[in-house]
Design a protein around this motif. Sequence first.
Motif, PDB file in Angstrom:
ATOM      1  N   ARG A  86       0.816  -1.213   0.000  1.00  0.00           N
ATOM      2  CA  ARG A  86       0.000   0.000   0.000  1.00  0.00           C
ATOM      3  C   ARG A  86       0.851   1.265   0.000  1.00  0.00           C
ATOM      4  NH1 ARG A  86      -5.288   1.374   3.000  1.00  0.00           N
ATOM      5  NH2 ARG A  86      -5.580   3.514   2.324  1.00  0.00           N
ATOM      6  N   LEU A  87       1.882   1.299   0.825  1.00  0.00           N
ATOM      7  CA  LEU A  87       2.656   2.521   0.995  1.00  0.00           C
ATOM      8  C   LEU A  87       3.873   2.619   0.076  1.00  0.00           C
ATOM      9  CD1 LEU A  87       2.620   2.930   4.886  1.00  0.00           C
ATOM     10  CD2 LEU A  87       1.038   3.891   3.205  1.00  0.00           C
ATOM     11  N   VAL A  88       4.420   1.482  -0.323  1.00  0.00           N
ATOM     12  CA  VAL A  88       5.608   1.459  -1.182  1.00  0.00           C
ATOM     13  C   VAL A  88       5.263   0.624  -2.415  1.00  0.00           C
ATOM     14  CG1 VAL A  88       8.061   0.865  -1.369  1.00  0.00           C
ATOM     15  CG2 VAL A  88       7.126   1.639   0.827  1.00  0.00           C
ATOM     16  N   THR A  89       4.666   1.270  -3.386  1.00  0.00           N
ATOM     17  CA  THR A  89       4.293   0.554  -4.610  1.00  0.00           C
ATOM     18  C   THR A  89       5.488   0.474  -5.552  1.00  0.00           C
ATOM     19  OG1 THR A  89       3.589   2.555  -5.765  1.00  0.00           O
ATOM     20  CG2 THR A  89       1.921   1.409  -4.422  1.00  0.00           C
ATOM     21  N   LEU A  90       5.424  -0.466  -6.464  1.00  0.00           N
ATOM     22  CA  LEU A  90       6.471  -0.563  -7.481  1.00  0.00           C
ATOM     23  C   LEU A  90       6.525   0.728  -8.295  1.00  0.00           C
ATOM     24  CD1 LEU A  90       5.801  -4.208  -8.714  1.00  0.00           C
ATOM     25  CD2 LEU A  90       7.625  -3.436  -7.175  1.00  0.00           C
ATOM     26  N   GLU A  91       5.357   1.250  -8.622  1.00  0.00           N
ATOM     27  CA  GLU A  91       5.290   2.510  -9.368  1.00  0.00           C
ATOM     28  C   GLU A  91       5.880   3.663  -8.562  1.00  0.00           C
ATOM     29  OE1 GLU A  91       2.386  -0.421 -10.767  1.00  0.00           O
ATOM     30  OE2 GLU A  91       2.686   0.457  -8.783  1.00  0.00           O
ATOM     31  N   GLY A  92       5.643   3.649  -7.262  1.00  0.00           N
ATOM     32  CA  GLY A  92       6.202   4.680  -6.392  1.00  0.00           C
ATOM     33  C   GLY A  92       7.720   4.639  -6.363  1.00  0.00           C
ATOM     34  N   LEU A  93       8.281   3.428  -6.369  1.00  0.00           N
ATOM     35  CA  LEU A  93       9.743   3.298  -6.404  1.00  0.00           C
ATOM     36  C   LEU A  93      10.305   3.860  -7.712  1.00  0.00           C
ATOM     37  CD1 LEU A  93      10.053  -0.246  -4.815  1.00  0.00           C
ATOM     38  CD2 LEU A  93      10.887   1.896  -3.826  1.00  0.00           C
ATOM     39  N   VAL A  94       9.631   3.583  -8.819  1.00  0.00           N
ATOM     40  CA  VAL A  94      10.071   4.128 -10.107  1.00  0.00           C
ATOM     41  C   VAL A  94       9.965   5.651 -10.096  1.00  0.00           C
ATOM     42  CG1 VAL A  94       9.523   4.257 -12.581  1.00  0.00           C
ATOM     43  CG2 VAL A  94       9.573   2.037 -11.430  1.00  0.00           C
ATOM     44  N   GLU A  95       8.863   6.174  -9.578  1.00  0.00           N
ATOM     45  CA  GLU A  95       8.679   7.633  -9.510  1.00  0.00           C
ATOM     46  C   GLU A  95       9.771   8.287  -8.661  1.00  0.00           C
ATOM     47  OE1 GLU A  95       6.655   9.812 -11.124  1.00  0.00           O
ATOM     48  OE2 GLU A  95       6.166   8.027 -12.299  1.00  0.00           O
ATOM     49  N   ALA A  96      10.141   7.644  -7.573  1.00  0.00           N
ATOM     50  CA  ALA A  96      11.210   8.185  -6.733  1.00  0.00           C
ATOM     51  C   ALA A  96      12.499   8.311  -7.546  1.00  0.00           C
ATOM     52  CB  ALA A  96      11.421   7.301  -5.506  1.00  0.00           C
TER      53      ALA A  96
END
Length: 153
Positions: A86-96
Amino acid sequence: MYETLVQEAFDNNVVVEERYMSKRNKGLYGDNVIWINKNLETLVERTCVIAEELYHHYFTIGDITELSVIQNLKQEHFARRRAAKRLVTLEGLVEAYKNYCYSKYEIAEYLRVTEPFLEMSIKYYHEKYGREVRVDDKHVLFLDPLGVFEDIK
C-alpha cells in the motif's frame, strides 16, 4: 497519508487512539481499536504503523501477540506485506528514481515512509519477484541492487 488512514479506520468503525506504550510496541490492534504509540516521533512512523494495524483489522483472526506460534507469525507477516504494498508501490519506487531519489534515505523520504519500512518493502518485493520486475512498458525495477532501467525505444 496518516489522516487518510485514520479516516479509513473511522469509515470501517475502527477507533484510532494514541497512547504511551513500551518502546517495543509501535502499535497494536484489537477489538476494533488501533493503538499508536505516542513515543513515535514522526508522522511518517505513525503512518507506517497505522497501515499495518489496519491490515490486522481486515485480515487477522484472534490474538496473535505470541509470535513464536507459526500461524500468528504468518498473520503478522501478511499484514506487513499488505501495508508495504500500500505505501511502497512498485510505481512509487520508479517515480522516486525519476525524481532523482537514489539512496534509501531519499526514497523513503519521497515515499513518506521510514527507512526500515522501505527496506522491509523492498525485501518483500525481492522475495516475490526475484532480482527484477517489469513495472510498466518502459521501466524495469531492479531490487538487488536497487535501481531503475528505463527502456527507451
